[in-house]
Structure formats: structure tokens, C-alpha cells
Scaffold this active site. Structure first.
Site, PDB file in Angstrom:
ATOM      1  CG  ASP A  11      -4.488 -11.029  -0.747  1.00  0.00           C
ATOM      2  OD1 ASP A  11      -3.420 -10.487  -1.754  1.00  0.00           O
ATOM      3  OD2 ASP A  11      -5.240 -10.834  -0.793  1.00  0.00           O
ATOM      4  CE1 TYR A  13      -2.035  -3.835   1.724  1.00  0.00           C
ATOM      5  CE2 TYR A  13      -1.594  -4.601  -0.685  1.00  0.00           C
ATOM      6  CZ  TYR A  13      -1.603  -3.360   0.542  1.00  0.00           C
ATOM      7  OH  TYR A  13      -0.012  -2.955   0.305  1.00  0.00           O
ATOM      8  NE  ARG A  42     -10.269  -4.078  -0.810  1.00  0.00           N
ATOM      9  CZ  ARG A  42      -8.924  -4.724  -1.410  1.00  0.00           C
ATOM     10  NH1 ARG A  42      -7.774  -4.185  -1.389  1.00  0.00           N
ATOM     11  NH2 ARG A  42      -8.648  -6.464  -1.238  1.00  0.00           N
ATOM     12  CB  SER A 117       1.092  -8.237  -2.278  1.00  0.00           C
ATOM     13  OG  SER A 117      -0.329  -7.642  -2.186  1.00  0.00           O
ATOM     14  CG  ASN A 118      -3.230  -7.480  -7.312  1.00  0.00           C
ATOM     15  OD1 ASN A 118      -2.166  -8.134  -8.209  1.00  0.00           O
ATOM     16  ND2 ASN A 118      -3.698  -7.988  -7.538  1.00  0.00           N
TER      17      ASN A 118
END
Length: 221
Positions: A11, A13, A42, A117-118
């Protein structure tokens, strides 16, 4: 268990890059509010992509990040401006790496290292490039390609198919408990990078490994 791992999937972040560092840029533009803005920003970013996933109403993470910023500023009764928004979104492309990341990636260079990742490619690619990591990964995978956010099973399925591996051959790393739960639920091996010393999520989906930082991965170098 570790001997069958054929891809180390990261991942981004909070795992490779320190998202909390955005508070310094927030503080410059909105003195006295840096910490508050960055935390709300966030948490809303995560909430919004989860909500959009549930509603079947996709938008890129870049767009969601901008919406979450607007919410965070409104929440603190602060006036947004196009210039400030642009500056803060630009800062997201220059997040700092955690201190151990470069060394660990070098030590693991003989393994297949992948980003998943998103983040949409318009965020991910410049971020990785700016950090000098463009040559560190065999692949940079984004859910934007299928428009299914993690922790939806379809997102992990997509990564597995792109890697052409079995579930148990993937070790997935994240600092986010929800992401580890999603990957474990799907069937990946999981290593939770528990940077904040948080408790395990109560979802009956315990990680296979728990490390304080990425140095824990050096057992596989």
C-alpha cells in the site's frame, strides 16, 4: 509460510509515505489549524472513498482528496481558495517517505516488489517519481483501472490477476488496519505495518505478521 511468497505488494499512503506530514503545509496556509485540517482531511478522504464504494458512485482518489479537503476547511470555518487548494493537493505529490523505506526496498530488490493503491495514477505516478522510487517496483497498480476501492474483494482480485499469482503467493503490506482486514478477507498473506501501535481491528481477520515498520520485511531479503 513466507517461503511461498512470490510478490511483496505495498500500500502507499501511510505505508511508504507519511500522510501526516501534510499538516506542515496546512499549518503554513492556515496557521493554528494545521493538525486539525490534516486529521479531518485524511479521515474524510477514507470515509468518502468507502462511501462511494458502497454507493457505487466512483470518483478518482484525486477528486475525493479535493472534496475531503473542502470538507475539512468548512469544518474549521476556514475559507478555501483555489490557490491554497492547488498548493495542498500539490503537496500530496511530494509526501516524504518513512525513514526506513529506501533501505528496505534496496535490501529486497531481488524480490518482486509491487505497489497497489486506491490512489489514481495522476496522484501515484508523480508521488513515486518525485521520491525517486520509479525503478523500485515491478508494477504500480491502481484501483482506478477497475474503479473498485479497497477493501472491496474485487480490488484485491484485480491485483492478483494482474500479478498472475495465487492468493497465498502474495504478501500484502499496509499500515491501515481496514486494508489489512480487506486483504486478509480476500486470502492474501498480510503484514500489518503498525506504525501507531494500534490495536488489531475486531473483524476476526488477524494479520499474518505485525511489524512496527518495514524493517520487519528484511526477514525475506
Amino acid at each position: 509460510m513466507g517461503s511461498q511468497i512470490k510478490a511483496f505488494v505495498f500500500d502507499v499512503y501511510g505505508t511508504l509515505f507519511d500522510v501526516t506530514a501534510i499538516k506542515d503545509e496546512c499549518e503554513k496556509l492556515y496557521p493554528g489549524y494545521g493538525e486539525t485540517i490534516s486529521q479531518t482531511w485524511r479521515s474524510k478522504q477514507v470515509e468518502y472513498f468507502m462511501l462511494r464504494q458502497l454507493m457505487g458512485n466512483y470518483a478518482t482518489l484525486y477528486s475525493i482528496t479535493h472534496d475531503a479537503l473542502k470538507y475539512a476547511l468548512n469544518d474549521s470555518d476556514l475559507k478555501a481558495s483555489e490557490q491554497n487548494d492547488r498548493q495542498l493537493l500539490e503537496a500530496y505529490l511530494h509526501l516524504p517517505l518513512y525513514p526506513e523505506v529506501e533501505k528496505v526496498l534496496i535490501e529486497l530488490k531481488n524480490q518482486k516488489l509491487v505497489v497497489f493503491s486506491n490512489g489514481s495514477h495522476d496522484m501515484l505516478d508523480p508521488l513515486i517519481e518525485n521520491a525517486g522510487l520509479a525503478d523500485s517496483f515491478a508494477e504500480v497498480l491502481s484501483i482506478d483501472e477497475i474503479k473498485q476501492f479497497k477493501p472491496a474483494p474485487a480490488s484485491y482480485q484485480y491485483a492478483m490477476e494482474k500479478l498472475n499469482l495465487e492468493k497465498g503467493e502474495v504478501l500484502f503490506m499496509s499500515s491501515n488496519g481496514w486494508d489489512i482486514s480487506g486483504a486478509k478477507n480476500f486470502g492474501f498473506q498480510t503484514a500489518w505495518i503498525n506504525r501507531k501501535n494500534s490495536p488489531i481491528e475486531e473483524l476476526d481477520l488477524n494479520p499474518d505478521y505485525i511489524f512496527q515498520d518495514l524493517n520487519g520485511l528484511l526477514k525475506w531479503k
